[in-house]
Design a protein around this motif. Sequence first.
Motif, PDB file in Angstrom:
ATOM      1  N   GLY A   1     112.356  51.281 107.667  1.00  0.00           N
ATOM      2  CA  GLY A   1     113.813  51.102 107.582  1.00  0.00           C
ATOM      3  C   GLY A   1     114.373  50.158 108.628  1.00  0.00           C
ATOM      4  N   VAL A   2     113.499  49.323 109.204  1.00  0.00           N
ATOM      5  CA  VAL A   2     113.930  48.466 110.303  1.00  0.00           C
ATOM      6  C   VAL A   2     114.071  46.997 109.914  1.00  0.00           C
ATOM      7  CG1 VAL A   2     113.236  47.579 112.578  1.00  0.00           C
ATOM      8  CG2 VAL A   2     112.920  49.978 112.051  1.00  0.00           C
TER       9      VAL A   2
ATOM     10  N   CYS B   1     112.124  44.979 102.368  1.00  0.00           N
ATOM     11  CA  CYS B   1     112.001  45.666 101.080  1.00  0.00           C
ATOM     12  C   CYS B   1     113.349  45.842 100.381  1.00  0.00           C
ATOM     13  CB  CYS B   1     111.377  47.041 101.311  1.00  0.00           C
ATOM     14  SG  CYS B   1     112.462  48.091 102.304  1.00  0.00           S
TER      15      CYS B   1
ATOM     16  N   CYS C   1     107.729  46.657 107.601  1.00  0.00           N
ATOM     17  CA  CYS C   1     107.656  47.766 108.571  1.00  0.00           C
ATOM     18  C   CYS C   1     107.502  49.151 107.936  1.00  0.00           C
ATOM     19  CB  CYS C   1     108.916  47.764 109.437  1.00  0.00           C
ATOM     20  SG  CYS C   1     110.392  48.325 108.562  1.00  0.00           S
ATOM     21  N   LYS C   2     107.990  49.334 106.742  1.00  0.00           N
ATOM     22  CA  LYS C   2     108.034  50.642 106.051  1.00  0.00           C
ATOM     23  C   LYS C   2     108.780  51.707 106.861  1.00  0.00           C
ATOM     24  CE  LYS C   2     103.905  50.469 103.198  1.00  0.00           C
ATOM     25  NZ  LYS C   2     102.667  51.213 102.943  1.00  0.00           N
TER      26      LYS C   2
ATOM     27  N   CYS D   1     114.096  45.257 106.761  1.00  0.00           N
ATOM     28  CA  CYS D   1     114.928  44.773 105.652  1.00  0.00           C
ATOM     29  C   CYS D   1     114.140  43.978 104.602  1.00  0.00           C
ATOM     30  CB  CYS D   1     116.023  43.898 106.266  1.00  0.00           C
ATOM     31  SG  CYS D   1     117.430  43.595 105.321  1.00  0.00           S
TER      32      CYS D   1
HETATM   33  S1  FES Z   1     109.748  47.551 104.745  1.00  0.00           S
HETATM   34 FE1  FES Z   1     110.951  47.219 106.550  1.00  0.00          FE
HETATM   35  S2  FES Z   1     112.870  48.169 106.000  1.00  0.00           S
HETATM   36 FE2  FES Z   1     111.565  48.639 104.327  1.00  0.00          FE
END
Ligand code: FES
Length: 362
Positions: free
Chosen positions: A312-313, A317, A309-310, A315
Amino acid sequence: MHHFHQLKTTKVSKETNDCVNIAFEIPEHLRNLFKYKQGQYINVRRIVDGEDLRRSYSIVNAPSEGNQEIEILVKNMEEGRVSSFLNHEVQIGDHLEILEPMGHFYTHHHPSNQKTYVGLAAGSGISPVLSNLKEALYQEPESRAYLFFSNKSFESIIFRKEIDALAEQFGGRLKVIYLLSREKHYEDELFEGRISAEKLDRLFERFPEIPVQETTFFICGPSEMIKDISEYLKKDRKVPSLQVMYEYYSAPDDDENAEKSDEFKAIPNLESMVTLIIDDDEYSFHLNSKKNSILDQALAEKLPVPFACKGGVCCTCKAQVMEGEVFMEKNFALTEDEVAKGFVLTCQCHPTTNVVMLNYDV
Ligand code: FES
């Protein structure tokens, strides 16, 4: 670290006008890796013109229903390059790249429990909520569940047939209340509109047998709905935080151009040597604390880092800080316990010391 696997689709069926239900076969040799918990999600990857696009979709089925298939629901998003491909182009028998199940949107069950669970879902937010309610009812014969589910119209109620069949199958243990936001279908105006704190207050009055403070809530829908309801439950109804579980499907303030927080502005402006451990290999690069996130810089360096998602949703990464310190801009995915153990979302992290080492393999 998690890896993508080619999974074959065994079902592609139009659920409503703008949603498709897709099932993937889990071959015998991947069953352990794809052993999932209710309410978890998988990531689907699609490469378009060399661009690596990844999206997270919650699993609809429950572990008690078997481990040979995983089903997801995909809502067609306007200009969604993955969702429109899945809605309009994928066919039964196609192979897609899928990452192993992840996520924390679940609770633990015990057959002797006599609990009450309430699912609060809007539209495609039904997937992880339904998965959780089903598992609770399968695992705990003495527990009961309520589903308050809001959709635009009666025709657009997602999984209506399956949900009605489950209500029948579980007898009085599952009560389903549909709310319609854009159509008058029921006599009672209580069942019109969206789920909100005010609506919930009235629904609790209508169903006084729900022991609100002892109930476990599963919430999934738009971020404003999640905020409104979860705050109402915790503050006004004094429901313990651990019993109010929610899953975002996008970051609450999902605006790339949003102004940086005061906390971010306050971090030191420094050059850092960042080292990442990925699949037992070490990679290092220089990064200014005020510039890219660690994940974005790793992607710019073409490192094999996991992400979806990039925002923060999701998880995906996640990594653990082994040395140095970082500042995390947003976190809608990690538990307090994980944060205390040094886990971070690298898509949200900036180095705040001259040396930082993160491990993705934990
Ligand atoms: S890529 Fe989804 S929380 Fe970082």
